[in-house]
Design a protein around this motif. Sequence first.
Motif, short mmCIF file in Angstrom:
data_model
loop_
_atom_site.label_atom_id
_atom_site.label_comp_id
_atom_site.label_asym_id
_atom_site.label_seq_id
_atom_site.Cartn_x
_atom_site.Cartn_y
_atom_site.Cartn_z
N ARG A 133 8.73 -6.32 -2.72
CA ARG A 133 8.15 -6.32 -1.38
C ARG A 133 7.81 -7.73 -0.93
O ARG A 133 8.05 -8.11 0.22
CB ARG A 133 6.90 -5.44 -1.37
N ASP A 138 7.44 -7.41 4.59
CA ASP A 138 7.16 -6.02 4.93
C ASP A 138 8.22 -5.39 5.82
O ASP A 138 8.57 -4.22 5.66
CB ASP A 138 5.80 -5.93 5.62
N TYR A 141 11.33 -4.77 3.76
CA TYR A 141 10.99 -3.81 2.72
C TYR A 141 10.92 -2.40 3.30
O TYR A 141 11.35 -1.43 2.67
CB TYR A 141 9.66 -4.16 2.07
N GLU A 142 10.42 -2.29 4.53
CA GLU A 142 10.39 -0.98 5.19
C GLU A 142 11.80 -0.48 5.43
O GLU A 142 12.09 0.71 5.24
CB GLU A 142 9.63 -1.08 6.51
N ARG A 143 12.70 -1.35 5.83
CA ARG A 143 14.10 -0.96 6.00
C ARG A 143 14.71 -0.52 4.66
O ARG A 143 15.50 0.42 4.60
CB ARG A 143 14.91 -2.12 6.58
N LEU A 145 13.10 0.86 2.15
CA LEU A 145 12.60 2.19 1.84
C LEU A 145 13.32 3.25 2.67
O LEU A 145 13.70 4.31 2.16
CB LEU A 145 11.09 2.26 2.11
N THR A 146 13.52 2.95 3.96
CA THR A 146 14.20 3.90 4.83
C THR A 146 15.62 4.15 4.36
O THR A 146 16.09 5.30 4.33
CB THR A 146 14.22 3.37 6.28
N ARG A 150 13.02 6.92 1.29
CA ARG A 150 11.65 6.95 0.79
C ARG A 150 10.66 6.80 1.93
O ARG A 150 10.96 6.19 2.96
CB ARG A 150 11.45 5.83 -0.25
N THR A 152 7.84 5.55 4.43
CA THR A 152 7.41 4.21 4.82
C THR A 152 5.93 4.19 5.23
O THR A 152 5.41 3.13 5.58
CB THR A 152 8.25 3.70 6.00
N ASN A 153 5.28 5.35 5.20
CA ASN A 153 3.84 5.44 5.44
C ASN A 153 3.26 6.33 4.35
O ASN A 153 3.99 6.98 3.61
CB ASN A 153 3.54 6.05 6.82
N ARG A 183 -0.42 -3.74 5.62
CA ARG A 183 0.58 -2.67 5.67
C ARG A 183 0.58 -1.95 4.33
O ARG A 183 0.57 -2.58 3.26
CB ARG A 183 1.95 -3.27 5.94
N PHE A 185 2.37 1.27 2.00
CA PHE A 185 3.51 2.16 1.85
C PHE A 185 3.24 3.28 0.84
O PHE A 185 3.93 4.29 0.84
CB PHE A 185 4.75 1.38 1.41
#
Length: 232
Positions: A133, A138, A141-143, A145-146, A150, A152-153, A183, A185
């Motif tokens: 991460r 962030d 990293y969110e992309r 996870l998506t 997985r 993202t919240n 943020r 996750f």
Amino acid sequence: PVAERIAALELAVSQERMARQLLQDEVLFLTDELNDLVVASEPQPENTREERAESSSETSREERRQMYARRNSPEGRTERLIDAGIEPGLASWIVQREEELQMESLRARYETGQSGSTADFYRDRSSTTSALREELGDTDYERYLTANGRPTNVGIGSVIGSSPAQMAGLRPGDDIVSYDGQRVFTMTDINMASLDGIAGENVVVDILRDGIPMQVVLPRGPLGMTGSRNRR
């Protein structure tokens, strides 16, 4: 006294039944998830796949979320105890006492974390994820996870009665996006963020409720909630 011994035995039996029921609910939920994956992997006409995703899969998942939240709500747990043969007044007391004990356990673990050992435990467990991460940032990293399906919240699975989370108005089904400006996750992110700063000070928590951004204020420390295992 005999009455107290009987009450203690009823409590122990009900706790075992509840633990088994929760495991059964989780197995059913995971089985449904696997069935969805199997169906999605089968070759189908494009329009059939889209119709299933829009009308069947999403609807059934929402129904399962609602059923899971209902079964694990104080009302649902009380009903299960009564169905198991426990007197309604005792069933209500058991559910209330369980929540009190859960909060006591959370506070004890939080105090241990303040001394350093729990924080080190969290850091050791999440060192690889934290490194990735940090390297990605962030946003990327969110992309990441998506792309891997997985969350993202941090979805809220249940809220303990009389906890800071309940008093702040958090509900099962809400998604926690950030804690005190950080943020988050995973539940580990929240646990780590809660250990920073001064215990008990007010912090702002950003959430999503039915897709609508909201903010709540809670004291720094254990929130009194469990994370949801639902994929989003």
